[in-house]
Design an enzyme around this catalytic site. Structure first.
Site, short mmCIF file in Angstrom:
data_model
loop_
_atom_site.label_atom_id
_atom_site.label_comp_id
_atom_site.label_asym_id
_atom_site.label_seq_id
_atom_site.Cartn_x
_atom_site.Cartn_y
_atom_site.Cartn_z
N LYS A 1 -78.77 64.16 -41.03
CA LYS A 1 -77.11 63.65 -41.29
C LYS A 1 -76.50 63.21 -39.83
CE LYS A 1 -76.21 66.62 -45.27
NZ LYS A 1 -75.48 67.83 -46.36
N GLN B 1 -73.28 73.66 -44.18
CA GLN B 1 -74.49 73.47 -44.77
C GLN B 1 -74.69 74.74 -46.01
OE1 GLN B 1 -75.99 70.46 -45.02
NE2 GLN B 1 -77.53 71.06 -46.48
N ASP C 1 -67.29 66.69 -48.05
CA ASP C 1 -68.27 67.26 -49.03
C ASP C 1 -67.78 66.83 -50.04
OD1 ASP C 1 -71.06 67.87 -48.26
OD2 ASP C 1 -70.50 69.78 -47.63
N1 GUN Z 1 -76.70 71.55 -49.70
C1 GUN Z 1 -77.61 70.70 -50.29
N2 GUN Z 1 -76.21 69.77 -51.08
C2 GUN Z 1 -75.11 69.90 -50.16
C3 GUN Z 1 -74.18 68.54 -49.87
O1 GUN Z 1 -73.96 68.41 -50.40
N3 GUN Z 1 -73.59 69.64 -48.30
C4 GUN Z 1 -73.75 71.27 -48.27
N4 GUN Z 1 -73.06 71.03 -47.41
N5 GUN Z 1 -74.55 71.83 -48.35
C5 GUN Z 1 -75.29 71.31 -49.06
#
Ligand code: GUN
Length: 298
Positions: free
Chosen positions: A52, A96, A119
């Protein structure tokens, strides 16, 4: 059979985002700034967050990675979030998931300022999404909508079967695809671990979204000819023949199901890359909204 190439589509979206960033900068605005908090040392989570951050750099965003140790307390994490919430340099941020067991995930999600919740996990944003109001749509469902749109796959009047009712994928996907929207107007059946006669249902599906996290769960005898398959699964299976010691496997038995499908996402290279592109789109949106608000104030 046509592969729904998430890697290529994500690259196109990132190029579009990069162009908008250039415009913002040319007009005297700051580049969008995404922050990511990661707690602990999960290999998969670190890989995702690094991807990311790297994607941010490629499109001209600013990025901040905050790595916290596994022993971080819930209060300490909530404090970090409070700091990011009021930091005017940060347009959006993510925490995350999953978090270590001693931290209440729901409490953490609720602590994020909904205007910075790129998110789309905060109840305010989930509520807006469910009401079909403008908001941040979570990266995975948003990425799936975008893939379906860019490959002009008709959803209106189609029977979509979703396998898995997670808050992150299955549940929002079922809401979005049944809504009156460009990629929507589908008849949606939501299946989960208590669903009886799953195969009878999947055999009726025009489009299947598999999001249960069980490798190669969906087999060829469970789908009809000409189906569209969206495989959200991404499990690391040990594989000594690979340099990194594992291979990535989806929820769909790709080799056999792809023979019956008109469209199918590969794993890797399908839904996965799209999620990062959509996170960037959400961060760009957060930044543009902030700019509009600030212009109104001045
Ligand atoms: N863990 C798995 N997918 C995601 C996501 O899209 N965002 C976040 N913050 N954690 C994740």
């Amino acid at each position: 059979m046509i592969l729904l190439d998430g890697k290529k589509t994500a690259a196109e979206i990132k190029e579009e985002v990069a162009l908008e960033v250039r415009d913002l900068k040319n007009n005297g605005y700051n580049a969008p700034h995404l922050a990511a908090i990661i707690v602990g040392n999960s290999g998969a989570s670190i890989t995702y967050v690094n991807a990311k951050v790297k994607a941010c750099e490629r499109v001209g965003f600013e990025s901040t990675l905050i790595r916290l140790p596994e022993e971080t307390t819930e209060d300490e994490l909530l404090n970090e979030i409070a700091v990011l919430n009021v930091d005017n340099d940060i347009d959006g941020f993510i925490v995350q998931l999953p978090l270590p067991k001693h931290i209440n995930e729901q409490k953490v999600i609720m602590a994020v300022d909904p205007d910075k919740d790129v998110d789309g996990f905060h109840p305010t944003n989930v509520g807006k999404m469910a009401l079909n109001l403008p908001t941040f749509i979570s990266a995975t469902p948003y990425g799936i909508l975008e893939l379906l749109e860019r490959y002009t796959i008709e959803t209106s009047g189609k029977h979509v079967v979703i396998i898995g009712r997670s808050h992150i994928v299955g549940s929002p996907m079922s809401i979005l695809l049944s809504q009156k929207r460009k990629v929507g107007n589908a008849t949606v059946t939501m299946c989960h671990s208590r669903t009886k006669n799953l195969k009878e249902i999947t055999l009726q599906a025009d489009i299947i979204v598999a999001a249960i996290g069980i490798p190669e769960f969906l087999k060829a005898d469970m789908v009809k000819d000409h189906v569209t398959i969206i495989d959200v699964g991404i499990t690391r299976l040990a594989d000594s023949s690979k340099k990194n010691g594992f291979r990535l496997v989806g929820d769909v038995a790709f080799d056999e199901v792809s023979k019956k499908a008109d469209f199918i996402t590969p794993v890797p290279g399908g839904v996965g890359p799209m999620t990062i592109a959509m996170l960037l789109k959400n961060t760009l949106l957060a930044c543009k909204r902030k700019n509009i608000n600030e212009n109104h104030k001045s």
